[in-house]
Write an enzyme that holds these catalytic residues in place. Structure first.
Site, PDB file in Angstrom:
ATOM      1  NE  ARG A   1      30.898   6.228  23.920  1.00  0.00           N
ATOM      2  CZ  ARG A   1      29.918   7.141  24.044  1.00  0.00           C
ATOM      3  NH1 ARG A   1      29.481   7.915  23.822  1.00  0.00           N
ATOM      4  NH2 ARG A   1      29.151   6.624  25.257  1.00  0.00           N
TER       5      ARG A   1
ATOM      6  NE  ARG B   1      33.613   9.490  24.122  1.00  0.00           N
ATOM      7  CZ  ARG B   1      32.435   9.738  24.868  1.00  0.00           C
ATOM      8  NH1 ARG B   1      32.540   9.138  26.041  1.00  0.00           N
ATOM      9  NH2 ARG B   1      31.557  10.408  24.585  1.00  0.00           N
TER      10      ARG B   1
ATOM     11  CG  HIS C   1      25.456   0.879  32.285  1.00  0.00           C
ATOM     12  ND1 HIS C   1      26.083   1.795  33.025  1.00  0.00           N
ATOM     13  CD2 HIS C   1      25.934   1.403  30.821  1.00  0.00           C
ATOM     14  CE1 HIS C   1      26.506   2.771  32.517  1.00  0.00           C
ATOM     15  NE2 HIS C   1      26.771   2.474  30.994  1.00  0.00           N
TER      16      HIS C   1
ATOM     17  CD  GLU D   1      23.582  -5.055  27.794  1.00  0.00           C
ATOM     18  OE1 GLU D   1      24.217  -5.559  26.605  1.00  0.00           O
ATOM     19  OE2 GLU D   1      24.258  -4.566  28.319  1.00  0.00           O
TER      20      GLU D   1
ATOM     21  CG  ASP E   1      34.002   0.011  24.701  1.00  0.00           C
ATOM     22  OD1 ASP E   1      34.600  -0.666  23.645  1.00  0.00           O
ATOM     23  OD2 ASP E   1      32.960   0.438  24.984  1.00  0.00           O
ATOM     24  CG  HIS E   2      36.738   1.469  30.038  1.00  0.00           C
ATOM     25  ND1 HIS E   2      36.588   2.643  30.059  1.00  0.00           N
ATOM     26  CD2 HIS E   2      35.732   0.972  30.289  1.00  0.00           C
ATOM     27  CE1 HIS E   2      35.182   2.871  30.270  1.00  0.00           C
ATOM     28  NE2 HIS E   2      34.613   1.806  30.353  1.00  0.00           N
TER      29      HIS E   2
ATOM     30  CB  THR F   1      25.713   3.933  27.448  1.00  0.00           C
ATOM     31  OG1 THR F   1      26.593   3.388  26.319  1.00  0.00           O
ATOM     32  CG2 THR F   1      24.317   3.840  26.762  1.00  0.00           C
TER      33      THR F   1
ATOM     34  CG  HIS G   1      29.715   1.917  22.346  1.00  0.00           C
ATOM     35  ND1 HIS G   1      29.493   2.730  23.209  1.00  0.00           N
ATOM     36  CD2 HIS G   1      29.240   2.353  21.149  1.00  0.00           C
ATOM     37  CE1 HIS G   1      28.357   3.478  22.738  1.00  0.00           C
ATOM     38  NE2 HIS G   1      28.407   3.470  21.351  1.00  0.00           N
TER      39      HIS G   1
ATOM     40  NE  ARG H   1      50.854   9.672  27.982  1.00  0.00           N
ATOM     41  CZ  ARG H   1      52.181   9.236  28.836  1.00  0.00           C
ATOM     42  NH1 ARG H   1      52.939   8.954  28.515  1.00  0.00           N
ATOM     43  NH2 ARG H   1      51.737   9.991  30.023  1.00  0.00           N
TER      44      ARG H   1
ATOM     45  CG  ASN I   1      32.593  -2.727  26.947  1.00  0.00           C
ATOM     46  OD1 ASN I   1      33.800  -2.466  26.701  1.00  0.00           O
ATOM     47  ND2 ASN I   1      31.457  -2.502  26.241  1.00  0.00           N
TER      48      ASN I   1
ATOM     49  CD  GLU J   1      27.505  -0.511  24.080  1.00  0.00           C
ATOM     50  OE1 GLU J   1      28.444  -1.254  24.615  1.00  0.00           O
ATOM     51  OE2 GLU J   1      27.218   0.548  24.714  1.00  0.00           O
TER      52      GLU J   1
HETATM   53  N1  PXP Z   1      26.049  -2.519  28.386  1.00  0.00           N
HETATM   54  C1  PXP Z   1      26.138  -1.452  27.818  1.00  0.00           C
HETATM   55  C2  PXP Z   1      24.747  -1.218  26.660  1.00  0.00           C
HETATM   56  C3  PXP Z   1      26.970  -0.517  27.843  1.00  0.00           C
HETATM   57  O1  PXP Z   1      26.735   0.715  27.396  1.00  0.00           O
HETATM   58  C4  PXP Z   1      28.162  -0.588  28.472  1.00  0.00           C
HETATM   59  C5  PXP Z   1      29.099   0.619  28.823  1.00  0.00           C
HETATM   60  O2  PXP Z   1      30.082   0.543  27.519  1.00  0.00           O
HETATM   61  C6  PXP Z   1      28.119  -1.772  29.337  1.00  0.00           C
HETATM   62  C7  PXP Z   1      27.260  -2.735  29.072  1.00  0.00           C
HETATM   63  C8  PXP Z   1      29.361  -2.180  30.134  1.00  0.00           C
HETATM   64  O3  PXP Z   1      29.244  -1.481  31.117  1.00  0.00           O
HETATM   65  P1  PXP Z   1      30.386  -1.224  32.219  1.00  0.00           P
HETATM   66  O4  PXP Z   1      31.648  -0.757  31.530  1.00  0.00           O
HETATM   67  O5  PXP Z   1      29.816  -0.262  33.308  1.00  0.00           O
HETATM   68  O6  PXP Z   1      30.679  -2.617  32.725  1.00  0.00           O
END
Ligand code: PXP
Length: 238
Positions: A45, A49, A191, A151, A9-10, A101, A43, A18, A7, A70
């Site tokens: 959203r 964000r 997660h 999941e 996203d981060h 989430t 994801h 920035r 994932n 997602e």
């Molecule tokens: N699965 C789902 C459904 C999530 O919402 C997330 C967080 O975006 C993840 C997996 C990944 O979680 P983590 O960032 O804690 O590894």
């Protein structure tokens, strides 16, 4: 062998801090694939964000493994998803104020609404996974709503404060995973998973894929993304 979904996203969260273009989540996805990721997860959203519409379009074009999108069931996000056609959709609950989430989707409580959304995606040739708590009623509801994959929410296992609690959560995950496989569903998990808790989970709980974001991106800050993905892939592959 269990697969690893990364994932990203981060990476987008740091970019957006920035307001510029770096670090680029699409570059992160491609590097993760080179390092062994079996799929890329992002994801979209409602509030955009972190991941934005343009990221999803570029990812769809460039990701070679598989792209899992997602999302919650906001009409605007459903529209983007139907247009972009990712490899798979993962439906999650979404609340504006949450940091991430927070819980599984209550499929049992909104089965007919979700069934209608899942049918729209099925008609477009897109499979749907639903993110649920490790609970038999949710597994059965996911099957009845037409999802092909569940999941399982590993947050309670990852955040367990004591060994007893951790064992209890592993039991719940194991039971739910077996129920889902028996119902003909494919089982993923995610997660809160990290380099320390992934092996104990996989020793007990039969899953086809784990989705991991925060731990990998955190390690990547110090070790580089490819090293971080490679190490997680080694642990996931057993
Ligand atoms: N699965 C789902 C459904 C999530 O919402 C997330 C967080 O975006 C993840 C997996 C990944 O979680 P983590 O960032 O804690 O590894």
């Amino acid at each position: 062998m269990t697969q690893l979904g990364v994932n990203i996203d981060h990476v987008a969260t740091v970019r957006n801090a920035r307001g510029g273009a770096e670090p680029c989540p699409v570059t992160a996805a491609l590097l993760a694939e080179l390092a062994g990721a079996d799929s890329i997860v992002c994801h979209l959203r409602e509030d955009r964000r972190h991941i934005r519409d343009r990221d999803v379009r570029l990812l769809r074009e460039l990701v070679k493994t598989s792209l899992q999108l997602e999302m919650a069931t906001h009409p605007d996000v459903i529209r983007v998803a139907l247009e972009v056609k990712p490899s798979e959709i993962m439906l999650v609950p979404e609340r504006r104020a949450e940091l991430t989430t927070e819980g599984g989707l209550d499929v049992a409580g909104q089965r007919e609404t979700l069934k209608a959304v899942i049918t729209r995606f099925a008609d477009a040739g897109i499979g749907v996974s639903v993110f649920i708590d490790a609970d038999r009623a949710q597994v059965d509801a996911a099957k009845a709503a037409g999802a092909g994959t569940v999941e399982l929410h590993t947050g309670p296992y990852c955040h367990a404060a004591t060994e007893t609690e951790r064992e209890r959560e592993l039991d719940r995950l194991e039971t739910a995973a077996h129920a889902a496989w028996e119902a003909g569903l494919c089982v993923h998990a995610g997660h809160g998973l990290n380099y320390g808790n992934i092996r104990p989970l996989l020793k007990r709980v039969p899953v086809e894929k784990v989705n991991i974001g925060h731990a990998i991106v955190s390690r990547a800050v110090f070790a580089g993304l490819e090293n971080a993905v490679r190490e997680m892939k080694r642990l996931v592959s057993g």
